[in-house]
Design a protein around this motif. Sequence first.
Motif, mmCIF file in Angstrom:
data_model
loop_
_atom_site.group_PDB
_atom_site.id
_atom_site.type_symbol
_atom_site.label_atom_id
_atom_site.label_comp_id
_atom_site.label_asym_id
_atom_site.label_seq_id
_atom_site.Cartn_x
_atom_site.Cartn_y
_atom_site.Cartn_z
ATOM 1 N N CYS A 157 0.855 -1.192 0.000
ATOM 2 C CA CYS A 157 0.000 0.000 0.000
ATOM 3 C C CYS A 157 0.894 1.247 0.000
ATOM 4 C CB CYS A 157 -0.906 -0.009 1.227
ATOM 5 S SG CYS A 157 -1.783 1.560 1.433
ATOM 6 N N CYS A 160 -0.034 3.217 3.700
ATOM 7 C CA CYS A 160 0.350 2.650 5.008
ATOM 8 C C CYS A 160 1.470 1.611 4.875
ATOM 9 C CB CYS A 160 -0.861 2.034 5.705
ATOM 10 S SG CYS A 160 -1.422 0.489 4.944
ATOM 11 N N CYS A 180 -4.532 0.390 -0.084
ATOM 12 C CA CYS A 180 -5.363 -0.721 0.403
ATOM 13 C C CYS A 180 -6.781 -0.240 0.729
ATOM 14 C CB CYS A 180 -4.715 -1.373 1.613
ATOM 15 S SG CYS A 180 -4.755 -0.342 3.090
ATOM 16 N N CYS A 183 -7.010 2.241 3.805
ATOM 17 C CA CYS A 183 -6.552 3.609 3.506
ATOM 18 C C CYS A 183 -7.548 4.307 2.586
ATOM 19 C CB CYS A 183 -5.158 3.588 2.877
ATOM 20 S SG CYS A 183 -3.885 3.118 4.058
HETATM 21 ZN ZN LIG Z 1 -2.969 1.169 3.340
#
Ligand SMILES: [Zn+2]
Length: 261
Positions: A157, A160, A180, A183
């Motif tokens: 991701c 994150c 992701c 997020c």
């Molecule tokens: Zn993420």
Amino acid sequence: MALQYRTKGFIYKKRDRGEADRIFTVFTYDFGKIDIWARSIRKIDSKLKSGIDIFYLSEIEFVQGKKKTLTDAVLIHKFSDIIINPEKSAVACKIAKVLEAFIHGQEHDHEIFALIIETFKKLNTYNLPATSYNLIFIYFLWNFFAILGYTPELSNCAHCHGKLNEKELYFSNKDGGVVCKDCHATNTLDSRISAQGGPASGWRGNDTAVDSDVIKILRIILANKWETLLKLKINLSTQKELNNISKNYYLYLLSSYSFKK
Ligand SMILES: [Zn+2]
């Protein structure tokens, strides 16, 4: 005494000036992008005209005065098939536009030079179904972004850095890659708070839901696996999504790209 230079370069733009002059925009090996003035080149007896034209790879010699004036041009490679094939021509023009939009200062970049030549050789050599030539453009575009320092994050991701669930992926221009589900959800919530005039949020702009096939293709492109790319059967909706993601990222980078000069 005026200084004289010799280098090789790829010509991607030309425009006429005055009665018989022409200005060429050339991406050169040694100096990056330059505009070069070709005097009287449109006259029938011009000795320079056979050595330089749009989409030529040429060895050029110029004198640096107030302007750069062409004094010699020798053709190294002519991408003839691109000129006569309208689909290939269209892709070549799109590549020229990208170069025009992103390359401003005179600064050499051997990686960009190599990518341009590699891409034009592919475009010239391969005979593909008409719609597949766009894949060469997409291939060029993402590798060009990568050279400029905008390689998208496609493994984890981009926000994150957590693991990605291949079944639920989103592309974020601001984060420069795939994000992701979590997020994406936070971002969507931030967007709503922001729209309601709430406290300053961390909204990063809209994410685009993206099919895992599109991301797989981008991974192949950025790994330079051209032969693998050619063997893929890419359906129409994946092609559309790929074009869409590419166009959005292109426009985003164009608006935020800080030009060196
Ligand atoms: Zn993420």
